[in-house]
Design an enzyme around this catalytic site. Sequence first.
Site, mmCIF file in Angstrom:
data_model
loop_
_atom_site.group_PDB
_atom_site.id
_atom_site.type_symbol
_atom_site.label_atom_id
_atom_site.label_comp_id
_atom_site.label_asym_id
_atom_site.label_seq_id
_atom_site.Cartn_x
_atom_site.Cartn_y
_atom_site.Cartn_z
ATOM 1 C CE1 TYR A 54 -2.734 -0.401 -1.900
ATOM 2 C CE2 TYR A 54 -1.120 0.187 -0.228
ATOM 3 C CZ TYR A 54 -1.532 0.180 -1.548
ATOM 4 O OH TYR A 54 -0.739 0.754 -2.509
ATOM 5 C CE LYS B 266 -0.422 -2.350 -4.972
ATOM 6 N NZ LYS B 266 -0.936 -2.078 -6.341
#
Length: 347
Positions: free
Chosen positions: A144, A148
């Site tokens: 993640y 991101k």
Amino acid sequence: MKILVTGASGFLGGAIVRALAGDGAHEVTVLARPTSDLSDLRAALDRVGVVHGDLSDPPSLVRAVADIDVVIHSAARVDERGTRAQFWTENVEATELLLAAARGSGATRFVFISSPSALMDRDGGDQLDVDESLPYPRRYLNHYSETKAAAERAVLAANTPGFTTVALRPRAIWGAGDRSGPIVRLLGKTATGSLPDLSYGRTVEASLCHVDNIVHACLLAVDVPAAGGKAYFVADAEKTDVWRFLGEVAAGLGYAPPTRQPNQRVLGVVVSVIETLWRIPAVAQRWSPPLSRYAVALMTRSATYNTAAAHRDLGYSPVTDRDTGLADFLTWLDAAGGIQTLTQHLR
């Protein structure tokens, strides 16, 4: 102004859509899969256009951005369930496809919901009152964080004089209506007695972000002529003592606060074993890990953010304080059947 919102079936995306539809100043369209649950938008759906499609499907993106002025990209794979390939496809490649479609259609602004997790170094420590000069890390905590950061970089690099891009970085978005966010998950584990106290007597402070505050920042980013190609931290006014906050909320709900403190060396071994198991695609695709290096970092590292740049460039100031937000959240939680009912199906 015509605005497209992605992630409308999620907590933040839905809140953004309701706010935009409620002010009557914009024409709002959402991109959603045919199977998406848009029930939380019931009160606003008669004022919202829906384009069925998928972020991995370029033709549906072209349909979605037709005649759109602004894109607010809130959709993302957020929790830790999934393989690196899934995270890369949904968080990076999807963002790049949407950027290209928006730019090609003549949209003039792209607002991306990023995350401070993109700035968390795998081997780093506390981040106290940091601002946007903080560099990207050399090693990321999880898929993640990595994806991101990559998506944010793509968004900011796409900024041109005719196509303004802005990234907003809220952490741990919370508030009434949140069914699966980090605060809800932690409270769910507290209710079942499965959350260990990882503070080890140390104060861990965090800049959380109430949903009203990040929605407010989004609306500002849509309308204010902000400097393009920049990212902004967005946070509540208060710095939150994470473990004290969890304990107080748990006690108010009738649950004992976390007290069990595992041996730190054993904890490290357990996390390593879990992360090894979660490299198996069949496991990673079905469940979120019960514990991870990322989760431990969120609960043991202080992370507070200086929002002066958002105030200066966007005019941002928090609109909801923690006490008001907490009271509203607890009222909503009770109406939703309580924390255990809310979290029993989370994976």
